[in-house]
Write a protein that holds these residues in place. Structure first.
Motif, PDB file in Angstrom:
ATOM      1  N   ASN A  74       8.462   3.631  -5.223  1.00 47.45           N
ATOM      2  CA  ASN A  74       7.829   4.677  -4.222  1.00 47.45           C
ATOM      3  C   ASN A  74       7.244   6.319  -4.519  1.00 47.45           C
ATOM      4  O   ASN A  74       6.795   6.741  -3.000  1.00 47.45           O
ATOM      5  CB  ASN A  74       9.594   6.260  -4.084  1.00 47.45           C
ATOM      6  CG  ASN A  74      10.864   4.914  -4.122  1.00 47.45           C
ATOM      7  OD1 ASN A  74      11.169   5.295  -2.500  1.00 47.45           O
ATOM      8  ND2 ASN A  74      11.868   5.067  -4.587  1.00 47.45           N
ATOM      9  N   ARG A  75       6.806   6.038  -5.427  1.00 46.90           N
ATOM     10  CA  ARG A  75       5.195   7.013  -5.834  1.00 46.90           C
ATOM     11  C   ARG A  75       4.485   6.592  -4.644  1.00 46.90           C
ATOM     12  O   ARG A  75       3.399   7.355  -3.600  1.00 46.90           O
ATOM     13  CB  ARG A  75       5.059   7.685  -7.192  1.00 46.90           C
ATOM     14  CG  ARG A  75       4.342   7.803  -6.756  1.00 46.90           C
ATOM     15  CD  ARG A  75       3.867   8.598  -8.379  1.00 46.90           C
ATOM     16  NE  ARG A  75       4.720   9.322  -8.797  1.00 46.90           N
ATOM     17  CZ  ARG A  75       5.350   8.368 -10.094  1.00 46.90           C
ATOM     18  NH1 ARG A  75       5.249   7.822 -10.189  1.00 46.90           N
ATOM     19  NH2 ARG A  75       7.063   8.765 -10.592  1.00 46.90           N
ATOM     20  N   ARG A  76       4.382   5.409  -5.292  1.00 39.79           N
ATOM     21  CA  ARG A  76       3.132   4.510  -4.554  1.00 39.79           C
ATOM     22  C   ARG A  76       3.709   4.296  -2.861  1.00 39.79           C
ATOM     23  O   ARG A  76       2.756   4.368  -2.236  1.00 39.79           O
ATOM     24  CB  ARG A  76       2.924   2.533  -4.751  1.00 39.79           C
ATOM     25  CG  ARG A  76       2.715   2.469  -6.464  1.00 39.79           C
ATOM     26  CD  ARG A  76       2.615   1.345  -6.908  1.00 39.79           C
ATOM     27  NE  ARG A  76       1.789   0.395  -5.882  1.00 39.79           N
ATOM     28  CZ  ARG A  76       1.455  -1.163  -5.824  1.00 39.79           C
ATOM     29  NH1 ARG A  76       2.264  -1.940  -5.967  1.00 39.79           N
ATOM     30  NH2 ARG A  76       0.679  -1.591  -5.214  1.00 39.79           N
ATOM     31  N   ALA A  77       4.630   3.758  -2.070  1.00 38.39           N
ATOM     32  CA  ALA A  77       4.660   3.673  -0.665  1.00 38.39           C
ATOM     33  C   ALA A  77       4.630   5.647   0.125  1.00 38.39           C
ATOM     34  O   ALA A  77       3.748   5.264   0.796  1.00 38.39           O
ATOM     35  CB  ALA A  77       6.469   3.866  -0.884  1.00 38.39           C
ATOM     36  N   GLN A  78       4.608   6.225  -1.033  1.00 36.04           N
ATOM     37  CA  GLN A  78       4.095   8.223  -0.313  1.00 36.04           C
ATOM     38  C   GLN A  78       3.118   8.092  -0.569  1.00 36.04           C
ATOM     39  O   GLN A  78       2.499   8.682   0.070  1.00 36.04           O
ATOM     40  CB  GLN A  78       5.362   8.933  -1.000  1.00 36.04           C
ATOM     41  CG  GLN A  78       4.771  10.195  -0.668  1.00 36.04           C
ATOM     42  CD  GLN A  78       5.502  11.557  -1.148  1.00 36.04           C
ATOM     43  OE1 GLN A  78       6.273  11.029  -2.664  1.00 36.04           O
ATOM     44  NE2 GLN A  78       6.073  12.603  -0.677  1.00 36.04           N
ATOM     45  N   ASP A  79       2.297   8.240  -1.640  1.00 35.25           N
ATOM     46  CA  ASP A  79       0.829   7.936  -1.930  1.00 35.25           C
ATOM     47  C   ASP A  79       0.205   7.222  -0.530  1.00 35.25           C
ATOM     48  O   ASP A  79      -1.069   7.369  -0.424  1.00 35.25           O
ATOM     49  CB  ASP A  79       0.330   6.987  -2.719  1.00 35.25           C
ATOM     50  CG  ASP A  79       0.534   8.200  -4.106  1.00 35.25           C
ATOM     51  OD1 ASP A  79       0.867   9.674  -3.791  1.00 35.25           O
ATOM     52  OD2 ASP A  79       0.578   8.096  -5.026  1.00 35.25           O
ATOM     53  N   GLU A  80       0.777   5.869   0.111  1.00 35.57           N
ATOM     54  CA  GLU A  80      -0.059   5.285   0.784  1.00 35.57           C
ATOM     55  C   GLU A  80       0.407   5.210   1.964  1.00 35.57           C
ATOM     56  O   GLU A  80       0.085   4.296   3.164  1.00 35.57           O
ATOM     57  CB  GLU A  80       0.190   3.661   0.629  1.00 35.57           C
ATOM     58  CG  GLU A  80      -0.346   3.148  -0.926  1.00 35.57           C
ATOM     59  CD  GLU A  80      -0.765   1.343  -0.358  1.00 35.57           C
ATOM     60  OE1 GLU A  80      -1.247   0.768   0.499  1.00 35.57           O
ATOM     61  OE2 GLU A  80      -1.043   1.329  -1.288  1.00 35.57           O
ATOM     62  N   GLY A  81       1.383   6.501   3.012  1.00 33.56           N
ATOM     63  CA  GLY A  81       1.567   6.226   3.843  1.00 33.56           C
ATOM     64  C   GLY A  81       3.102   5.385   4.205  1.00 33.56           C
ATOM     65  O   GLY A  81       2.784   5.896   5.804  1.00 33.56           O
TER      66      GLY A  81
END
Length: 292
Positions: free
Chosen positions: A97-104
């Motif tokens: 979820n952190r990766r998804a948030q970081d990449e928008g």
């Protein structure tokens, strides 16, 4: 969660604090051990190549089982697919979820779940169900196959990547070497590498009603890339990958830790194709594609 009983077997009152804790899920404990994201970082390029082969189109509804922190899910979402990643390890769900948030990537989310029992996911929801080196490690393989078929829509597709036990390349040999230092598995244990057997794969999907001619299997290659020597890559397996961590703990108890480390170091050196200062190691796997 199991309800708390007002009385124990003896008839005496039992407070919630005295109630027996829920049983430990050994599979969850294994994959929450260490930090699999360290190993996943060496698999990113091959993950992108595999997603290019799968070719999910924008708007495709994708389920990624045993997704880790998104080695397959993230590149699928970058292509415009709507992706749900499911993993049994809470730490990997958080990292994804952190990766998804970081990449928008607002059309990508990760949740905790068990590939053997996809509670809360309705029948036929997904166009594409993917599991790359994930669901193969879940217990109850017949349940895993049934769940993948259940949540995939008719006319959809299921894709699995499964390590091959008898192959002479890296992962199969790591698992085999580590197995020699571990105690025997419990009675009834079904090895995850039985997913490498074409007949077993067809039988498992066949039990769900999928005829064998709609189950396609081929060998493919997945490459680990690490910006350092093989010794450093081995350190990641030793310190952060649950199955290897367990093997080192067992070897420590039996006084064979150095023997295990030397055996794995020789393997990593022999398999490296990247020279002394970087590590490039290909590993063969069984790529399975099921026409739902």
């Amino acid at each position: 969660m199991q309800p708390v009983s007002d009385n124990d077997a003896s008839g005496e009152a039992t407070s919630p604090s005295e109630a027996a804790p829920p049983p430990v899920n050994a599979n969850k404990a294994l994959w929450e051990k260490g930090d699999f994201t360290r190993l996943a970082a060496t698999m990113r390029e091959s993950g992108e190549e595999l997603v290019a082969w799968i070719d999910p189109r924008p708007g495709t509804e994708v389920l990624d089982l045993g997704c880790g922190d998104g080695t397959t899910a993230v590149p699928a979402a970058r292509r415009g697919a709507r992706v749900l990643g499911v993993d049994i390890a809470a730490n990997l769900v958080t990292a994804g979820n952190r990766r998804a948030q970081d990449e928008g990537l607002t059309h990508l989310r990760f949740v905790e779940g068990d590939a053997s029992a996809l509670t809360g996911i309705e029948d036929g929801r997904f166009d594409l169900v993917v599991s790359i080196f994930g669901a193969m490690f879940a217990p109850r393989p017949l349940d895993v196959a049934a769940e993948m078929v259940r949540v995939c829509r008719p006319g959809g597709r299921i894709v699995m990547g499964n390590w091959i036990a008898g192959d002479p390349t890296l992962v199969a040999r790591v698992l085999k070497i580590c197995g020699g230092y571990m105690p025997p598995p419990p009675e009834g244990f079904v090895s995850p590498v039985t997913w490498e057997q074409v007949e077993a794969v067809r039988d498992r999907f066949g039990a769900t009603g999928i005829p064998p001619e709609r189950v396609h299997c081929e060998q493919a290659s997945y490459t680990f890339r690490f910006p350092g020597p093989p010794r450093g890559f081995l350190d990641i397996f030793r310190d952060y990958y649950g199955p290897t961590m367990n093997a080192f703990e067992a070897a420590e108890r039996s006084g064979r830790r150095q023997e295990l480390e030397s055996e794995l170091e020789a393997l990593f050196e022999a398999e490296n194709r990247g020279g002394p200062d970087r590590t490039i190691i290909p590993a063969t796997y069984l790529r399975v594609s099921v026409d739902r």
